[in-house]
Design an enzyme around this catalytic site. Structure first.
Site, mmCIF file in Angstrom:
data_model
loop_
_atom_site.group_PDB
_atom_site.id
_atom_site.type_symbol
_atom_site.label_atom_id
_atom_site.label_comp_id
_atom_site.label_asym_id
_atom_site.label_seq_id
_atom_site.Cartn_x
_atom_site.Cartn_y
_atom_site.Cartn_z
ATOM 1 C CG ASP A 296 -1.973 1.077 1.162
ATOM 2 O OD1 ASP A 296 -2.093 1.714 0.091
ATOM 3 O OD2 ASP A 296 -2.658 1.291 2.166
ATOM 4 C CB THR A 298 -1.110 5.749 2.541
ATOM 5 O OG1 THR A 298 -1.603 6.448 1.404
ATOM 6 C CG2 THR A 298 -1.134 6.660 3.747
ATOM 7 C CG ASP A 586 -1.753 1.282 7.307
ATOM 8 O OD1 ASP A 586 -2.686 1.029 6.515
ATOM 9 O OD2 ASP A 586 -1.133 2.357 7.299
#
Length: 826
Positions: A296, A298, A586
């Protein structure tokens, strides 16, 4: 404008005591009793334990040393799993930050488990939402739902709006009433659904378990045959029993279980030193097999927050000709101490206005904080007399600074309606930058005068709304664009080198993000990810055709606007094409994809749900830890396969020996203590070093067939050599103990040569290891105390030299056989 709505003072203490509590079961690891049962109550321990007891009862204690392996296996397994459990439990406690609630009309802090249904929960920037609820107070409240939707932009919340667990407040203040707590909350339900799935697949674990299972069942008939044959040749039940036990115990690769436990345990310790928690020991195997890593953007490639890149002046007039005079922009107001020429004064004024807009908000969002980091608060005269805080629905903020003028800062597609500034903003956005426009106005517009563009079908569906029109419905007459402001996300300083490592190791990286494909592409291009310029908008991908989706995933590396459901489909499609997939994440939206992946890797600062279902947790959120994670997995698995060849060779020579001895009606060639000595020097001690040696070799499927192709021919030839040496020694005048010693010499030399083949390629420390094992055996033959302890009688020189000659021939045959089988390491 947003205003705080006063509501009831929340629950009373008496009401809270009767309400449903926010009880969420932790899924950190198994309970202590489950850990003990799993490590103690095994078929392997049962078989070895029974044999150990029989030898202690009917034989000599020196022949029972093999039983210590049970203790080592149990202790290592229990201790390492308890360490992992304690670490994760501590992590869970650390994440349980106090929650601010309003009870009895005043604010108080309670633990997350003390929150109850109906509580009035107070929110400020950075507060995480642990339960679902409905907003009742809002003063510019902004909630980041990227952990749920994958969308990077925060969502403005007003009274009556729904909020879900797993999101967190990023700007403003507010309060909401808890409507779903405990296992009813959205994030907890998602985690529970994920926890129903299977644990990490382990071919190694299954292979070793199958070896143990099948060999254990062979022990019964072969053991009965051995005991019968031994009783036929001696009236001493103890001698017959120890001979049978020597064959049976040697058949069981007891040290393989121990070496596997040690290798996993050391891997956990090494990764723990790098702040990496391995929640399931077999997950280390998954690290070795990974060939596709889904990242990912971010939090993985980029760091938290943003940084101000450029402030680009615009030189253009009001956008709409013929606008009313009273709506025309105010004239330039000179800044004290600014350069005299008009352009420079205008630029200085723009920077001061930009700084003033960033500093008037007591709870700055990421954009305002980036401006604050660049520009200090402006001088006197920049006091706001009226403000409109930023809202993700409006996409702009503004303030009236009296004599300094009225200024707006927001999205170009909202505040601009064509013109050069609009075109330049579009060009800058195409580079991946976040672009804002700074404008002047005669007066502060009504907060609802300008609204953002479409809410987007995915976010609209998430909130249960209809997608709005894709055009800006309000005019932007009378605004003067003064400057474009560009911001960029911070790329992690370790991202370049980490990605280069994966490229060298043959691991394909896929960047999967819920953000704009253009932005994701720009970040990936800056990191030199192959084909990053060909970013794919995931909304255009096929929804039901897994084969077609797999083809697209193989052909591209960067994907934007990926929904949580698509992340799962991405993982499944890649696995269907034969890839071993690791997934980092996350957020709650990553939970199911993490669990479906062959290896789930969660960030320590991410959602508790992701840390609960992932096999690996990066406690310090450092992307640079991933190469060490993958490298450790490769080291563990490649070395366990290497030492498996040693242990399974022992198993097969024991099976062949036991069968031949039983059929031919001979005494067993050696006692348990003999096998303990040779196994320690040719398998146990060397395997400990080989299991911990560094390697970068990526493991491939087919662990069991590869081991069998090596171990079967090597084991058969070792058994034949030992039996031949023992049979020839029996033909002379030597004693039974001397005959056994000849067989032990042959057994050591042939298995030592197997060790030489497995240890290749040879380097200085491996040569030293081989030499020290040979020297230790020679010392054992010469020192009286050691000879007596292990019942060695090397008195017949002829038999001993015959044993050496047979061993040399057998070594040559073993080399040819394993080379022919194609399993010899080079």
């Amino acid at each position: 404008m947003d205003g705080l709505i006063t509501v009831a003072p929340g629950l009373t203490s008496a009401e809270a005591a009767k309400a449903q509590p926010n009880h969420v079961p932790r899924r950190s690891s198994r309970s202590l009793s489950a850990i003990v049962r799993a490590n103690v109550l095994t078929l392997f321990n049962l078989v070895i334990g029974v044999l150990w007891a029989l030898v202690l009862i009917f034989g000599e204690w020196q022949d029972s040393l093999f039983g210590l392996v049970i203790v080592a296996n149990v202790l290592i397994g229990i201790v390492q799993e308890l360490r992992a459990k304690r670490t994760l439990d501590k992590l869970a406690v650390i994440n349980e930050a106090p929650v601010r609630v309003r009870r009895d009309g005043r604010e108080r802090q309670v633990q997350p488990r003390q929150v109850v249904l109906g509580d009035l929960i107070l929110l400020g920037p950075g507060d995480r939402l642990l339960v679902d609820g409905e907003v009742v107070e809002s003063d510019g409240l902004e909630v980041d739902e990227s952990l749920l939707t994958g969308e990077a932009d925060p969502v403005h919340k007003e009274p009556g709006d729904r909020v879900l667990s797993g999101s967190f407040a990023v700007a403003g203040t507010g309060a909401f009433v808890a409507t779903r707590v405990g296992t009813d909350a959205y994030a907890v339900k998602l985690a529970e659904e994920a926890s129903k799935f299977h644990l990490a697949h382990s071919e190694l674990r299954e292979g070793v378990a199958n070896f143990i299972k099948y060999i254990t069942w062979l022990v019964i008939p072969i053991g009965a045959l051995l005991i019968y044959s031994q009783l036929q040749h001696t009236a001493d039940f103890g001698t017959a029993l120890t001979g049978a036990v020597a064959g049976i115990v040697t058949m069981i690769p007891e040290g393989l279980v121990l070496m596997t436990s040690i290798a996993f345990a050391v891997g956990v310790i090494r990764l723990g030193r790098r702040r990496c928690l391995v929640q399931e020991l077999p997950a280390i195997e998954g690290l070795a097999r990974v060939d596709v890593l889904c990242l990912d953007k971010t939090g993985t490639l980029t760091a938290d927050g943003m940084e101000l890149d450029q402030v680009l002046p615009l030189r253009e007039s009001p956008q709409v000709e013929g606008a009313p005079v009273e709506d025309a922009p105010a004239k330039d107001v000179p800044v004290e101490g600014a350069p005299a020429d008009g352009a420079a004064a205008r630029d200085a004024l723009a920077e001061s206005a930009l700084a003033a807009l960033a500093h008037f908000d007591g709870h700055p969002n990421a954009t305002a904080q980036a401006v604050r980091d660049r520009f200090p608060p402006p001088g006197e005269g920049w006091t706001a007399v009226q403000t409109v805080p930023f809202s993700s629905a409006r996409k702009w903020s503004g303030a009236d600074f009296g004599d300094r003028g009225t200024w707006l800062l927001g999205a170009p597609d909202v505040l601009l309606d064509g013109g050069d500034g609009y075109d330049r903003a579009a060009e800058l956005a195409a580079t991946g930058a976040r672009v804002l426009v700074l404008c002047r106005a005669r007066r502060l517009p009504d907060p609802d005068a300008f609204t953002s563009a479409a809410i987007g079908p995915e976010r609209a569906a998430f909130h249960g709304q209809e997608a709005e029109p894709t055009h800006n419905p309000e005019p932007t007459h009378g605004l003067e664009p003064v400057a474009l402001v560009t911001l960029r996300q911070r790329i992690r300083p370790d991202a370049h080198e980490t990605l280069r490592y994966f490229a060298r190791q043959g691991v394909t990286v896929k960047v999967i993000s819920g953000d704009n494909p253009v932005t994701v592409s720009a970040i990936a291009t800056a990191l030199e990810i192959p084909d990053a310029h060909r970013a794919v908008d995931a909304r255009t991908l096929p929804q039901d055709d897994q084969d077609r989706l797999g083809e697209v995933l193989d052909a591209h590396t960067v994907f934007g606007r990926v929904s949580p459901q698509q992340k799962r489909r991405f993982v499944t499609a890649l696995q269907a094409r034969g890839h071993t997939v690791a997934m980092t994440g996350d957020g709650v939206n990553d939970v199911l994809a993490l669990k479906d992946a062959d290896l789930g890797i969660a960030m320590g600062a991410g959602s508790p749900a992701t840390k609960a279902v992932a096999q690996v947790v990066l406690l310090d959120n450092t992307f640079a830890t991933l190469p060490h994670v993958v490298g450790e997995g490769r080291r563990v698995l490649a070395n366990i396969e290497r030492v498996s060849n040693l242990f399974l060779t022992k198993t097969f020579y024991a099976i062949v020996l036991s069968l031949l001895v039983g059929v031919c009606g001979m005494m067993f060639p050696f006692a348990p203590r003999h096998s303990t000595l040779t196994n320690a020097l040719t398998i146990g001690v060397p395997a400990l070093f080989l299991a911990l040696a560094p390697t970068l070799e990526r493991s491939k499927p087919g662990f069991v067939p590869r081991v069998l192709r090596f171990a079967v021919p090597a084991g058969v030839l070792c058994a034949a050599a030992v039996l031949l040496s023992f049979w020839l020694a029996r033909g002379g005048s030597s004693t039974f103990a001397e005959n056994q010693t000849s067989a032990v010499i042959t057994l050591f030399l042939t298995t030592w040569w197997v060790l030489v083949l497995i240890a290749r390629p040879l380097n200085w420390w491996r040569l030293a290891l081989l030499g020290s094992m040979a020297a230790a055996f020679a010392v054992g033959l010469t020192i009286p105390f050691v000879r007596d302890f292990f019942a060695l009688r090397p008195n017949d020189l002829t038999d001993n030299l015959t044993a050496v000659g047979i061993s040399v021939v057998a070594a040559a045959a073993i080399s040819a056989a394993v080379k022919l089988a194609g399993t010899l390491r080079t």
